[in-house]
Structure formats: structure tokens, C-alpha cells
Design a protein around this motif. Structure first.
Motif, PDB file in Angstrom:
ATOM      1  N   VAL A   6       0.781  -1.699  -0.179  1.00  9.63           N
ATOM      2  CA  VAL A   6      -0.183  -0.151   0.220  1.00  9.63           C
ATOM      3  C   VAL A   6       1.365   1.089  -0.003  1.00  9.63           C
ATOM      4  O   VAL A   6       0.091   2.652  -0.552  1.00  9.63           O
ATOM      5  CB  VAL A   6      -1.003   0.031   1.381  1.00  9.63           C
ATOM      6  CG1 VAL A   6      -0.196   0.237   2.868  1.00  9.63           C
ATOM      7  CG2 VAL A   6      -2.299   0.665   0.858  1.00  9.63           C
ATOM      8  N   SER A   7       1.612   1.088   0.224  1.00  9.60           N
ATOM      9  CA  SER A   7       2.977   1.830   0.494  1.00  9.60           C
ATOM     10  C   SER A   7       3.106   2.523  -1.252  1.00  9.60           C
ATOM     11  O   SER A   7       3.260   4.215  -0.953  1.00  9.60           O
ATOM     12  CB  SER A   7       4.476   1.695   1.092  1.00  9.60           C
ATOM     13  OG  SER A   7       5.052   0.531   0.020  1.00  9.60           O
ATOM     14  N   PRO A 266      -5.624  -6.818   3.859  1.00  4.65           N
ATOM     15  CA  PRO A 266      -4.141  -7.145   4.679  1.00  4.65           C
ATOM     16  C   PRO A 266      -3.864  -8.453   4.517  1.00  4.65           C
ATOM     17  O   PRO A 266      -2.945  -8.767   5.225  1.00  4.65           O
ATOM     18  CB  PRO A 266      -4.767  -6.717   5.898  1.00  4.65           C
ATOM     19  CG  PRO A 266      -6.726  -6.850   5.933  1.00  4.65           C
ATOM     20  CD  PRO A 266      -6.835  -6.933   4.393  1.00  4.65           C
ATOM     21  N   THR A 304      -2.768  -4.882   2.361  1.00  4.40           N
ATOM     22  CA  THR A 304      -1.738  -3.687   4.004  1.00  4.40           C
ATOM     23  C   THR A 304      -1.308  -4.530   5.192  1.00  4.40           C
ATOM     24  O   THR A 304      -1.832  -5.439   5.662  1.00  4.40           O
ATOM     25  CB  THR A 304      -3.260  -2.887   3.961  1.00  4.40           C
ATOM     26  OG1 THR A 304      -3.938  -3.772   4.614  1.00  4.40           O
ATOM     27  CG2 THR A 304      -3.726  -1.849   2.917  1.00  4.40           C
ATOM     28  N   GLU A 305      -0.414  -3.862   5.822  1.00  4.35           N
ATOM     29  CA  GLU A 305      -0.817  -4.471   7.877  1.00  4.35           C
ATOM     30  C   GLU A 305      -1.854  -4.237   8.208  1.00  4.35           C
ATOM     31  O   GLU A 305      -1.748  -5.536   8.824  1.00  4.35           O
ATOM     32  CB  GLU A 305       0.449  -3.340   8.018  1.00  4.35           C
ATOM     33  CG  GLU A 305       1.982  -3.280   7.063  1.00  4.35           C
ATOM     34  CD  GLU A 305       2.515  -4.224   7.246  1.00  4.35           C
ATOM     35  OE1 GLU A 305       2.899  -5.321   8.197  1.00  4.35           O
ATOM     36  OE2 GLU A 305       3.408  -4.334   6.122  1.00  4.35           O
ATOM     37  N   THR A 306      -2.984  -3.660   7.756  1.00  3.69           N
ATOM     38  CA  THR A 306      -3.887  -4.039   9.434  1.00  3.69           C
ATOM     39  C   THR A 306      -5.393  -3.782   8.173  1.00  3.69           C
ATOM     40  O   THR A 306      -4.814  -2.922   6.943  1.00  3.69           O
ATOM     41  CB  THR A 306      -3.708  -2.933  10.480  1.00  3.69           C
ATOM     42  OG1 THR A 306      -3.865  -1.914   9.297  1.00  3.69           O
ATOM     43  CG2 THR A 306      -2.569  -3.503  11.391  1.00  3.69           C
ATOM     44  N   GLU A 308      -7.220  -1.494   9.195  1.00  2.00           N
ATOM     45  CA  GLU A 308      -6.996  -0.010   9.733  1.00  2.00           C
ATOM     46  C   GLU A 308      -7.268   1.232   8.413  1.00  2.00           C
ATOM     47  O   GLU A 308      -6.737   2.144   7.617  1.00  2.00           O
ATOM     48  CB  GLU A 308      -6.969   0.207  11.018  1.00  2.00           C
ATOM     49  CG  GLU A 308      -6.719   2.010  10.844  1.00  2.00           C
ATOM     50  CD  GLU A 308      -6.626   2.397  12.600  1.00  2.00           C
ATOM     51  OE1 GLU A 308      -6.431   3.239  12.898  1.00  2.00           O
ATOM     52  OE2 GLU A 308      -5.787   1.467  13.487  1.00  2.00           O
ATOM     53  N   GLU A 309      -5.443  -0.170   7.582  1.00  2.00           N
ATOM     54  CA  GLU A 309      -5.150   1.328   6.726  1.00  2.00           C
ATOM     55  C   GLU A 309      -5.552   0.712   5.654  1.00  2.00           C
ATOM     56  O   GLU A 309      -5.949   1.458   4.502  1.00  2.00           O
ATOM     57  CB  GLU A 309      -3.608   0.288   7.013  1.00  2.00           C
ATOM     58  CG  GLU A 309      -2.611   0.492   5.762  1.00  2.00           C
ATOM     59  CD  GLU A 309      -0.907   0.607   6.062  1.00  2.00           C
ATOM     60  OE1 GLU A 309      -0.152   1.178   5.118  1.00  2.00           O
ATOM     61  OE2 GLU A 309      -1.138  -1.005   6.150  1.00  2.00           O
ATOM     62  N   GLN A 312      -8.362   2.986   4.822  1.00  2.00           N
ATOM     63  CA  GLN A 312      -8.052   4.667   5.199  1.00  2.00           C
ATOM     64  C   GLN A 312      -7.125   4.673   3.549  1.00  2.00           C
ATOM     65  O   GLN A 312      -7.918   5.124   2.787  1.00  2.00           O
ATOM     66  CB  GLN A 312      -6.586   4.642   5.661  1.00  2.00           C
ATOM     67  CG  GLN A 312      -7.290   4.925   7.299  1.00  2.00           C
ATOM     68  CD  GLN A 312      -5.751   4.665   8.299  1.00  2.00           C
ATOM     69  OE1 GLN A 312      -4.677   4.607   7.616  1.00  2.00           O
ATOM     70  NE2 GLN A 312      -5.478   5.433   9.252  1.00  2.00           N
ATOM     71  N   THR A 313      -7.009   3.318   2.997  1.00  2.00           N
ATOM     72  CA  THR A 313      -5.705   2.859   1.287  1.00  2.00           C
ATOM     73  C   THR A 313      -7.655   4.066   0.634  1.00  2.00           C
ATOM     74  O   THR A 313      -7.645   4.486  -0.105  1.00  2.00           O
ATOM     75  CB  THR A 313      -5.500   1.597   1.638  1.00  2.00           C
ATOM     76  OG1 THR A 313      -4.907   1.960   1.901  1.00  2.00           O
ATOM     77  CG2 THR A 313      -5.520   1.902  -0.500  1.00  2.00           C
ATOM     78  N   ARG A 316      -8.785   6.684   0.541  1.00  2.00           N
ATOM     79  CA  ARG A 316      -8.265   7.809  -0.207  1.00  2.00           C
ATOM     80  C   ARG A 316      -8.491   7.949  -1.735  1.00  2.00           C
ATOM     81  O   ARG A 316      -8.476   8.271  -2.871  1.00  2.00           O
ATOM     82  CB  ARG A 316      -7.072   7.312  -0.054  1.00  2.00           C
ATOM     83  CG  ARG A 316      -5.850   8.412  -0.801  1.00  2.00           C
ATOM     84  CD  ARG A 316      -3.877   8.266  -0.023  1.00  2.00           C
ATOM     85  NE  ARG A 316      -3.843   7.119  -0.017  1.00  2.00           N
ATOM     86  CZ  ARG A 316      -3.512   5.479   0.820  1.00  2.00           C
ATOM     87  NH1 ARG A 316      -3.318   6.041   1.614  1.00  2.00           N
ATOM     88  NH2 ARG A 316      -2.561   5.083   1.107  1.00  2.00           N
TER      89      ARG A 316
END
Length: 423
Positions: A6-7, A266, A304-306, A308-309, A312-313, A316
Motif C-alpha cells: 500500500v506504500s 491485509p 496492507t499491514e492492517t 485499519e490501513e 484508509q486506503t 483515499r
């Protein structure tokens, strides 16, 4: 299908297609010609672009009746049931006028008025889109619009409109229909011809020429939006079934080579399984070439790691369609801020909303769900403010209003208040 961390800054945005200079010039010339020559221009463009020579653009009562004979009873039943679902959903959106009275006798309020007339453009020619007819006509009818006009290009072989489109239009409540397509139809709806009277708003999708024409006439009439290619984001965890997720991603990819299909998860295991499944299912798709180009150019899986992330993605991305296929899907709804339509759970794939559930399938694309909403009843209404100030209210607030006017250097505004205070 490519897998990213996701980064890598996921995005569904594609460059907005403003058309080539040649296309822009062509659209401006078409609009200018239709405004000048009316029906004659429509006939010339219908022959040039649609390959049909028409003396009469109006769909006749006989053609409307014949359409019912050509539509299978089962299909007719589905259209009617879908129309009922869409109508019931949109009736809940209906807003009414309101007024409040203050202690000093002043009355403030809002008057809600349906638009007088709207034009619905339905893409066509060799294809038929009865679902698009239902999704545009029904909210306009619920809003109270009296005149609803449908324009769509005729079939090259028959010179008629697709039977399913004519049936859907009549089931939705539209009576005025014309066999005109392309930028010339948008110009006719916006400015009128001898046969087609102008409307106040134009809705409905179309090709690049239709989109450019809608953009060109905006301001003289209202439009719904400039819709881009379709897109889907799927938020999923390890409980999701890879074959179902892959099928949902491809349901949008087959629309257009520019369509965007994204999985956010995730679970690395799910990501890899879905990537394999997409390739397997692609090979069996009738529209494989279109879907493959879409997946290769605009498809992606973000790990993603989680969770929650992952949420957020998704926010976005602000996708047109969002599916949530997780163990506790309902619990995530409150965390979603940006999406055109949200589909909850594995038994709510996006096509349910496209055709049958009831919510509108005309949705914001290209990240505009950050500030835009689906087509609704409110799009076919306008609002007027109501102000009734009592003498007591003006005496209480007049000096404040005059002072505010002078603060902005508008002396005549202040004097209009003071003329009444002195009286």
C-alpha cells in the motif's frame, strides 16, 4: 494482476479525457449547426454518423406498442420488478417545502420545485441499456418533473430504437422519445429544433462526443455529471472467496479498457489467490480483450499491514463502487467516508446495484466521490428560499443589516432598509 504494497500510493485516477482538439472542434461545429439548422442538421448527422436516413425522429405510438410484442414476458417481468424497486427507494429521497415562524412574526422557509423538463441521453445503436433508462427516468418522475424526454441513436439496420429501451421508458413513465444520438442529440435537447423542444437539464452517459457536448452546453442547461470509465474497489479479508472477488473485479473490467478494478486487503494469501483466479477467469470471458487491457493498465491489488490501513486506503481511493467482503462487514460502514455506492457482504456483488436493488447506478467516478453523490431525486428538483420579515423583525434587526451593508460599501442597500425604519 499486479500486487503492490500500500506504500505505493494507490490511485484510481485516470487523466480526464478532454478529447482531442479535432474532437472538441467537431462537437462545437455540430452544436453550432444544430442551433442554426435544427432538424435538417439532425437528419444530416444521423445519416453521417448512424447510417440512418430519417424523416421523422419521433418514436410513434405504433413503435411503442410493437416494442412490447418483441420483449419476452420474463424480461418484461424483470424490468417491472426492477422499476418498482428503484421507485420505492427513490421515493424515500423526496423532500418537501418547509417554513418556520419566529416569535417576532417573521417566516423563513424553503420551496422545493421540480424542474419543468429534463432530457435523458441513452447510449445505443447496436446495444441496449434499459437499466440506464430506469435509473434516470424514475427519480425524475418521483421528483415531479412533468416533461421527460429520451434521446438515443437508432439501430443502423432498422432505424428504430431497441425494444427493451422503449419498454423500460414506458414502464418508467416517459412518453416523449426521439431517435437521435451523439453530440447532435445533446445540442437538440439543450437548444431545441423544430421537432424537439429544449429541456432544462440533461442526464445520462455517452461516448466522448456526448461527454464533450454536455460540457459545452453546461450553463445554458444543467447536466448531471461528466462520468468517467467504471471502477470498483473491493475491501476484503482472508474470509473472502478468491473466485468471487476475481469475478467482481472482472465485472467492471469488461466495461471498458479504461475501467479500474482494485482489491485492498491485509491478506497476502488472498491477494495471491485472487491474482491467479483473475487470470484463470479472464481466459473464459467473452469480452476478454477489453477486460485484459483494463486489468493490465488499471487493475491492482494492494496489500496492507492492517484492516485499519486498508480502510484508509479505500477512503483515499474514493471509488465509484465499493464492496466490503470481510468477516464483520457491517461494522466497517461507519469508517467509510468516500464511495459512490457501498455493497456489504459476499451476497451483495456490484451487479445487484446495477440492475435491481433500487439505489441509483449513476455514480461519481475518478475519485469525485470525495465530494459528489449518486444521481437522486434532488437532482431533478430546485430550491427557492422564502423570506417574510415582519415589521417587528425589521425594527429589531434593521440597523444591524444597514451597518453590515455599509461595511461592504453598499450604501443603497443600507438606505433600502432605513427607508422603512424611518417610515
Amino acid at each position: 494482476m499486479r500486487i503492490f504494497k500500500v506504500s505505493d500510493q494507490p490511485s484510481i485516477k485516470r487523466s480526464v479525457d478532454s478529447g482531442t482538439k479535432e474532437q472538441q472542434a467537431a462537437v462545437k461545429n455540430i452544436i453550432k449547426s444544430v442551433r442554426k439548422d435544427g432538424d435538417q442538421a439532425l437528419k444530416a448527422y444521423s445519416l453521417a454518423f448512424d447510417g440512418v436516413l430519417l424523416e421523422n425522429f419521433t418514436v410513434t405510438e405504433e413503435e411503442k406498442r410493437e416494442a412490447y410484442k418483441e420483449v419476452d414476458d420474463t424480461v418484461l417481468g424483470v424490468i417491472r420488478e426492477a422499476a418498482d424497486n428503484i421507485r420505492i427507494y427513490h421515493e424515500k429521497q423526496l423532500r418537501t417545502s418547509w417554513m418556520t415562524t419566529d416569535e417576532n412574526g417573521s417566516i423563513l422557509g424553503q420551496k422545493v420545485t421540480p424542474l419543468d423538463s429534463v432530457g435523458l441521453y441513452v447510449p445505443g445503436g447496436t446495444a441496449a441499456y434499459p437499466s440506464s433508462v430506469l435509473m434516470n427516468v424514475i427519480p425524475a418522475k418521483v421528483a415531479g418533473v412533468k416533461r421527460i424526454v429520451i434521446a438515443t441513436p437508432p439501430d443502423k439496420k432498422t432505424g428504430k430504437l431497441p425494444p427493451a429501451v422503449l419498454v423500460a421508458a414506458q414502464e418508467a413513465g416517459a412518453k416523449e422519445m426521439y431517435k437521435v444520438g451523439g453530440a447532435q442529440a445533446i445540442a437538440a435537447l439543450a437548444y431545441g429544433t423544430e421537432t424537439i423542444a429544449s429541456v432544462d437539464k440533461i442526464t445520462g452517459p455517452g461516448n466522448i462526443y456526448v461527454a464533450l457536448a454536455k460540457r459545452e452546453v453546461f450553463g445554458d442547461v444543467d447536466i448531471d455529471m461528466i462520468a468517467g470509465p467504471s471502477e470498483i474497489a473491493i475491501l476484503a479479508d482472508a474470509t473472502a472467496k478468491p473466485n468471487e472477488v476475481a469475478a467482481d473485479l472482472l465485472s467492471q473490467a469488461e466495461h471498458d479498457q479504461l475501467s479500474c478494478s482494485v482489491l485492498v486487503t491485509p491478506s497476502e494469501a488472498l491477494a495471491e489467490a485472487v491474482a491467479d483466479e483473475v487470470e484463470k477467469q479472464l481466459n473464459a470471458l467473452p469480452r476478454q480483450e477489453i477486460a485484459r487491457q483494463s486489468i493490465e493498465n488499471y487493475g491492482a491489488i494492494y496489500v496492507t499491514e492492517t484492516m485499519e490501513e486498508a480502510v484508509q486506503t479505500v477512503n483515499r481511493l474514493a471509488p465509484e463502487h465499493l464492496e466490503i467482503i470481510t468477516e464483520n462487514a457491517l461494522s466497517l460502514i461507519g469508517q467509510i467516508r468516500h464511495a459512490g455506492a457501498i455493497f456489504i457482504g459476499r451476497f451483495s456483488p456490484e451487479p445487484v446495484g446495477d440492475y435491481f436493488a433500487g439505489p441509483n447506478h449513476v455514480l461519481p467516478t475518478n475519485g469525485t466521490a470525495r465530494f459528489s453523490s449518486p444521481l437522486s431525486v434532488e437532482d431533478f428538483q430546485k430550491k427557492s428560499s422564502i423570506v417574510f420579515y415582519s415589521e417587528k423583525a425589521l425594527k429589531e434587526n434593521g440597523e444591524k443589516i444597514a451597518a453590515f451593508a455599509r461595511l461592504e460599501g453598499l450604501e443603497a442597500h443600507a438606505r433600502a432598509i432605513e427607508a422603512r425604519l424611518k417610515g
